[in-house]
Each structure stands twice: as structure tokens, then as C-alpha cells.
Design a protein around this motif. Structure first.
Motif, short mmCIF file in Angstrom:
data_model
loop_
_atom_site.label_atom_id
_atom_site.label_comp_id
_atom_site.label_asym_id
_atom_site.label_seq_id
_atom_site.Cartn_x
_atom_site.Cartn_y
_atom_site.Cartn_z
N TRP A 265 36.72 33.03 31.99
CA TRP A 265 36.32 34.34 32.51
C TRP A 265 37.07 35.47 31.81
O TRP A 265 36.52 36.55 31.62
N ASN A 266 38.31 35.20 31.42
CA ASN A 266 39.12 36.23 30.76
C ASN A 266 39.21 36.02 29.25
O ASN A 266 40.05 36.63 28.58
N ARG B 131 37.12 40.68 38.94
CA ARG B 131 38.30 40.08 38.32
C ARG B 131 38.27 38.56 38.46
O ARG B 131 38.84 37.84 37.65
N LEU C 261 34.91 38.81 27.53
CA LEU C 261 35.20 40.24 27.62
C LEU C 261 34.49 41.03 26.53
O LEU C 261 34.11 42.19 26.72
#
Length: 501
Positions: free
Chosen positions: A430-431, A151, A436
């Protein structure tokens, strides 16, 4: 360990730390400047991020160096209502373990623990940071050990430039000119964010580190966050550079020295006849400054004679600051003609020489592996045990212009661009939809030309250990990024000169 001294005080190795990852606890390395890596890097597991059970993390955190095993057992038992023998069975494999171990935990899970995790507290260490920022009660209620992608990323590599002092015949780098590099003013907030996120690894890559105009300032910015760049260079080092490295408390770097023969080096690197002497002089300056060195020597047909490798060992092992010499056969390059490979027959001869010399040499000598063609049966045997692809899973790679990709050799391939740190924070990147999307790459997105389109274990393969994207495009070309790695048993034959023969 058969006879555990329960009156002994053990402490979690300072090389390691626990880190919260929302629904999980991971064990990873501590920030490198927080401990003396040069004294124990052969005794620890490095560059990893392993999920562990929250109860095991909580138990191991009691080994703060202030308590004996008896005191740990008593305190944990009182809090968790766990019997003494269960606690002893759980911690004993983690004490002075020479290799990583698997520990059984509740609900039939087995979790890994790195080597030499609990060590005798001979230095009076007391660690008050073991569960810093880790919400054990929350994680205990919600943990999910089946998650693969972190995460919060654990590593960031900064590719500072594409400039180099040499023009190596085996160079695998994309040497395009960077017109709009990531401003140095952006580095400080990125380093702070990485530190605030608990990321232990912030490293540098290139191009050559010493051709980055802000290298001194960058090291100075990294130090308050306990980051220590793993510098690798072919740059002949001057007294000024070495003096500045010592002032900045850099204790180790890697030098690429393929040969000590000037004629060979001129052929290999396209440099002038003064280059070798300049490099060796820089090595002497490092020795005088007490800075340790790892040498990497790339082996090609230009320097693969037994005379050459013995001479290289003879000259370099006279330096007392060289910790190890790693001989590495050259890999395939997308950007150079494949005319520099040695042969497997000759490489095996050289490997035998290095192994024989290593038995009597104080300097560690290693002969590393290379890509070799494998039978389908061998690939079937090896593939389930391949290393995990950690790009966009545990970490990411920042290109010199601020664009983000999975790993170095994917460069600016458009499919793998995850974001842009000129405009985004680390967590926004990262998100991001792009990051993703690459992680969730679906089988219906694979082209018909790829064997992965028809693979019945596509999801298990891609969502666990993963496919090496770098090897796929290196072997089959950038347009075939959706192909399997050539190590896969279902991979098609590689038409180009990818393997050493």
C-alpha cells in the motif's frame, strides 16, 4: 425526526463500525459475518469508507445500546461541555435515517453518516467495540478531513483463478493461464494482516469460485476473522458442494442464470443441453439447505425476447430462497467480438416488463443500467456526480499470481501493478513506490494525445472523485490509460462498439 423520545435506548447499527485511519476516523461496514446482513442489507449503506469528525464519532459512540438518549446527552455534555440542544441537533438526523445524511460539525465541515445509523435497541445489544483501536484524543489534535486516499486500505479482493465452467459470448475476463498462482499457504497471513488492520472487506473473485481447489479451506480460514466471501458462480452445484457450504455457514451466494431456455443458454455460454437442468437442480438443493440466492441474468441479443424474460421470472420466482433477480445488459468486452449487444429499444421494453412484474412479485426484481452514449451537455451535468474511483484509494485487487492492481478489469496492465503479495505485506504494498506513483499521477506525465494533458481541473478531478481507469482503457485501448473516462465531457469520441445502440 420531530418527536424524539429521549427515554428510548438507541444503538449504533451493528452493520457499521468506526475505524482509525491515522489522522482520521472513518465510518465503514462491520465485518459481514458479525451481523445478519441478509435481514437488513436493503436498510444499510454498503461498501463505503467515509471520514467523519472525531467529535461526532465520539458523540455517536455513546450510543452503545446501554443508555437512553437523555443519558447519552448528559454524559457527553458533562465531558465535552456542550449544551443539550446542540447534541440533540447533531444526533437526531442519524436516528432511523432512511438515507445517508450530512451532519454539520465544527469549522464549517459537513460529514456524511450512512442510513439507519442509530436504531432502536430492541434486541438488548450492548456494543463495547465502538472506538476500539481509535485514538480520539490524537485524531482530534491532528485530523485532516481533506485527505482522500486512506492511510490503511479498507478492502481486499482476491481473484482466485481464471478458470470457468462456461465460455460466455459476453465474457469480459482476461482468461490467461496462471502458471505460478499465489500459494494457498500465503492466504492465512494475508487474512490475519487484513483483520489486524481493521479491514472489513475481504472478498473473492474469479474465474469460478468452485474451480479454486482450496475453496473449502479458504472459507474456513476466513470465518475466524468474520469475513464472509460474496460467492458468485455459474457452476452447477452438486449435493456435496451444497452440504459443504451449509457446514461452512455460508448463507448466501449469487448464481448467474441468464436464461432458463436450454437453446438460449447453449448459444450464450457454449455449454451442453444438460446445463440448465443441472443449474436448476443445484438451485433446489440450495433451497432445501436454506441458503439464499441472488440471481444475476445478463441480457444479450440471444435472450432479450419478452417471452424469454417472462419465462425466466416465472421459473425462478417459484424458488423461495431467491431474494432478488438482477437483469443486467451485457457490457463491452475487450476479449470478445461486440456482436452480442441487445438494442436500447428492446432493453427499454424489457425494463418496463421487469418493473411491471416487480409490483406483484414477492421476489425483488431489478433491471440494472448500461453504458449509453451521452451528449456533451449530459456528461457535463453527470460528471461532477460520478461515483468515486476507490481502487488504490480505499482498496485493491489481488490477481491470481499475487500481483496487485486497482480493480478487476485492469488485470496485468503494467502501469497499474501496485506490488506483489508474494513478497510484500499489505502495508508494504500500500505504501510502495508503485502504489503512491499511481495515486500521485501528475499532469506532466500525461501524453500529448490525451485531453487530460490540457485540462485545467486535472488535479481536482484526479485527487477527489478520480478518473475511471477501467473505462478509459476499455473505451480507448490499453495504450491510452492516461485518457479520461468516456463519461468525461472532455473525452474524445469512442470509435469502437463500446455503447449499446
Amino acid at each position: 425526526m420531530q418527536n424524539l423520545n429521549t427515554n428510548q435506548k438507541y444503538v449504533v447499527n451493528p452493520a457499521y463500525k468506526f475505524k482509525g485511519d491515522y489522522l482520521n476516523v472513518i465510518i465503514t461496514n462491520n465485518n459481514p459475518a458479525r451481523y445478519e446482513l441478509e435481514k437488513n442489507d436493503d436498510e444499510i449503506t454498503t461498501t463505503f469508507a467515509w471520514r467523519t469528525h472525531p467529535d461526532l464519532a465520539y458523540l455517536l459512540s455513546f450510543f452503545d445500546g446501554a443508555r437512553t438518549v437523555d443519558e447519552v446527552v448528559g454524559a457527553f455534555s458533562a465531558q465535552m461541555k456542550t449544551d443539550r440542544q446542540t447534541i440533540i441537533r447533531a444526533v437526531t438526523p442519524c436516528i432511523c435515517n432512511k438515507e445517508p445524511v450530512q451532519i454539520p460539525v465544527r469549522q464549517q465541515y459537513w460529514v456524511p453518516v450512512p442510513k439507519n445509523f442509530l436504531i432502536p435497541n430492541t434486541n438488548g445489544i450492548v456494543r463495547n467495540d465502538l472506538l476500539e483501536k481509535v485514538d480520539i484524543p490524537f485524531i482530534r489534535q491532528h485530523f485532516d478531513l481533506s485527505e482522500v486516499r486512506l492511510r490503511v486500505p479498507n478492502s481486499m479482493t482476491l481473484m482466485l483463478n481464471t478458470n470457468c465452467m462456461t465460455d460466455c459470448v459476453y465474457c469480459y475476463a482476461d482468461r490467461r493461464t496462471i502458471r505460478n498462482p499465489l500459494p494457498f499457504s500465503r492466504m492465512k497471513p494475508l487474512l490475519k494482516e487484513a483483520y489486524d488492520l481493521g479491514m472489513p472487506y475481504v472478498d473473492v473473485d474469479g474465474g469460478d469460485f468452485f474451480l479454486y481447489p482450496h475453496w473449502r479451506e479458504l472459507i474456513a480460514e476466513m470465518r475466524p476473522y468474520d469475513y464472509l466471501p460474496d460467492i458468485s458462480t455459474k457452476h452447477p452445484l452438486s449435493k456435496e458442494i451444497v452440504t459443504d457450504l451449509k457446514k461452512l455457514k455460508v448463507w448466501h451466494l449469487q448464481l448467474s442464470i441468464d436464461s432458463v431456455d436450454s437453446m438460449e443458454i447453449q448459444q450464450l455460454l457454449h455449454v451442453d443441453n444438460t446445463y440448465v437442468n443441472k443449474v436448476l437442480n443445484g438451485l433446489r438443493l440450495l433451497e432445501e439447505a436454506g441458503i439464499e440466492v441472488t440471481v444475476k441474468a445478463v441480457v444479450t441479443r440471444y435472450n432479450d425476447s419478452e417471452k424469454s424474460i417472462n419465462k425466466t421470472i416465472d421459473v425462478l420466482t417459484d424458488f423461495h430462497n431467491i431474494r432478488r433477480i438482477n437483469f443486467k445488459p451485457a457490457d463491452f468486452s475487450q476479449f470478445k467480438p461486440s456482436t452480442y449487444f441487445s438494442t436500447i429499444t428492446q432493453l427499454e421494453r424489457l425494463k418496463a416488463i421487469v418493473e411491471q412484474r416487480s409490483r406483484t412479485c414477492k421476489t425483488a426484481l431489478n433491471f440494472l443500467g448500461y453504458e449509453e452514449r451521452k451528449t456533451v451537455e449530459r456528461r457535463q451535468q453527470d460528471h461532477p456526480h460520478r461515483p468515486m474511483c476507490t481502487g488504490n484509494v480505499q482498496g485493491f485487487f489481488v490477481l491470481p499470481d499475487g500481483k496487485v492492481t486497482l480493480c478487476e478489469q485492469l488485470y496485468w496492465h503494467p502501469f497499474f501493478i501496485l506490488g506483489d503479495l508474494n513478497q510484500q505485506s499489505i502495508m508494504e504494498m500500500w505504501n510502495s513506490e508503485e502504489a503512491l506513483s499511481v495515486w500521485n499521477f501528475q499532469q506532466n506525465e500525461v501524453r500529448d494525445e490525451s485531453p487530460c494533458k490540457r485540462c485545467d481541473i486535472f488535479n481536482e478531478c484526479r485527487r477527489k472523485l478520480g478518473n475511471c481507469w477501467r473505462k478509459a482503457i476499455t473505451a480507448y485501448g490499453p495504450g491510452n490509460y492516461d485518457f479520461p473516462s468516456p463519461d468525461c465531457p472532455k473525452a474524445p469520441p469512442v470509435a469502437k462498439d463500446y455503447y449499446i445502440l
